[in-house]
Design an enzyme around this catalytic site. Structure first.
Site, mmCIF file in Angstrom:
data_model
loop_
_atom_site.group_PDB
_atom_site.id
_atom_site.type_symbol
_atom_site.label_atom_id
_atom_site.label_comp_id
_atom_site.label_asym_id
_atom_site.label_seq_id
_atom_site.Cartn_x
_atom_site.Cartn_y
_atom_site.Cartn_z
ATOM 1 N N SER A 1 0.830 -1.195 0.000
ATOM 2 C CA SER A 1 0.000 0.000 0.000
ATOM 3 C C SER A 1 0.875 1.259 0.000
ATOM 4 O O SER A 1 1.685 1.443 -0.906
ATOM 5 C CB SER A 1 -0.968 -0.031 1.193
ATOM 6 O OG SER A 1 -1.988 0.922 1.042
ATOM 7 N N ASP B 1 -9.794 -5.306 -4.357
ATOM 8 C CA ASP B 1 -9.317 -4.242 -3.460
ATOM 9 C C ASP B 1 -10.291 -3.059 -3.497
ATOM 10 O O ASP B 1 -10.424 -2.400 -4.527
ATOM 11 C CB ASP B 1 -7.921 -3.798 -3.897
ATOM 12 C CG ASP B 1 -7.236 -2.917 -2.861
ATOM 13 O OD1 ASP B 1 -7.935 -2.233 -2.092
ATOM 14 O OD2 ASP B 1 -5.989 -2.901 -2.830
ATOM 15 N N HIS C 1 -7.866 -5.580 0.035
ATOM 16 C CA HIS C 1 -6.663 -4.783 0.314
ATOM 17 C C HIS C 1 -5.810 -5.528 1.333
ATOM 18 O O HIS C 1 -5.710 -5.155 2.500
ATOM 19 C CB HIS C 1 -7.043 -3.392 0.826
ATOM 20 C CG HIS C 1 -5.892 -2.417 0.810
ATOM 21 N ND1 HIS C 1 -5.249 -2.046 -0.350
ATOM 22 C CD2 HIS C 1 -5.268 -1.755 1.814
ATOM 23 C CE1 HIS C 1 -4.290 -1.186 -0.064
ATOM 24 N NE2 HIS C 1 -4.274 -0.997 1.238
#
Length: 232
Positions: free
Chosen positions: A122, A177, A211
């Site tokens: 991320s 995600d 995610h």
């Protein structure tokens, strides 16, 4: 680690997974701002190589605009998570310089830059991409998980004279995600192909993954590291 860690602030509080043998390569990961403190160190332990050292520095605590200015671990401020969202240019560049200081520290302790991989998940993956592509040293590769390229409009011009034009990039993304849609990941992969040699960019997606990571992704990371950093 050897050397004076206190001269590199991020190293003073970093989680380090040391190699069981003489260390000849030093990949490290940058942590996602919302992940538990030791989670990526634990994940890396499951795919660790005995001759590799993994360094997991912690992001500083700063107010994050996207989270109503709450103070939390974050490498730089986030105003949005879309390709056209405003970006914290000063914060991104400062964070990259802090990571480059770790690279310099490892080099002083005998690790050549071509045995160093930057990687993260991320925001950490985003910072890995930006740092490596603007680094003055030729690095081995980048692991970019569920992320994007910060300040993407500045590239390819922002790349440091093409020093890392041939750097290998493993980019992975969960197809479900909700935070950073896989479409954003695909756009990032296309942008990266305009910055580095296109064949050096791998973009892997994982059905059903949100995610987060998955065992298949972590095995891809291990294979990538083994290929770039063979035992010497």
């Amino acid at each position: 680690m050897c050397g004076n860690n206190m001269s590199v602030p991020l190293l003073a509080d970093a989680v380090t997974v040391s190699g069981a043998e003489r260390e000849t390569a030093a990949p490290w990961t940058l942590l996602l701002l919302s992940l538990p403190r030791h989670s990526w160190a634990d994940a890396l332990s499951s795919i660790r190589l005995p001759y590799v050292k993994y360094i997991c520095p912690h992001a500083p605590r700063i107010p994050v605009t996207l989270n109503m200015k709450m103070v939390m671990p974050s490498w730089f401020d986030l105003m949005g998570l879309t390709p056209d969202a405003p970006e914290d240019e000063a914060g991104i560049k400062k964070a990259a310089e802090n990571i480059k200081a770790i690279i310099e520290h490892e080099m002083k302790n005998g690790i050549p830059p071509n045995r160093i991989i930057l990687g993260g998940f991320s925001q950490g993956g985003a910072l890995s991409l930006y740092t490596a592509l603007t680094c003055q040293h030729q690095l081995a590769g980048i692991v970019a998980l569920s992320c994007w390229l910060p300040l993407h409009k500045a590239f390819p011009q922002a790349a440091n004279n093409g020093v890392n034009k041939d750097i290998a990039i493993l980019q992975c993304h969960g197809e479900m995600d909700p935070m950073i849609p896989v479409r954003f990941g695909a756009l990032t992969a296309e942008k990266l192909k305009s910055v580095v040699t296109p064949t050096k960019v791998q973009f892997k997606t994982y059905p059903g993954v949100m995610h987060s990571s998955c065992p298949q992704e972590m095995m891809a990371v291990k294979e990538f590291i083994e290929k770039l950093l063979p035992r010497i």
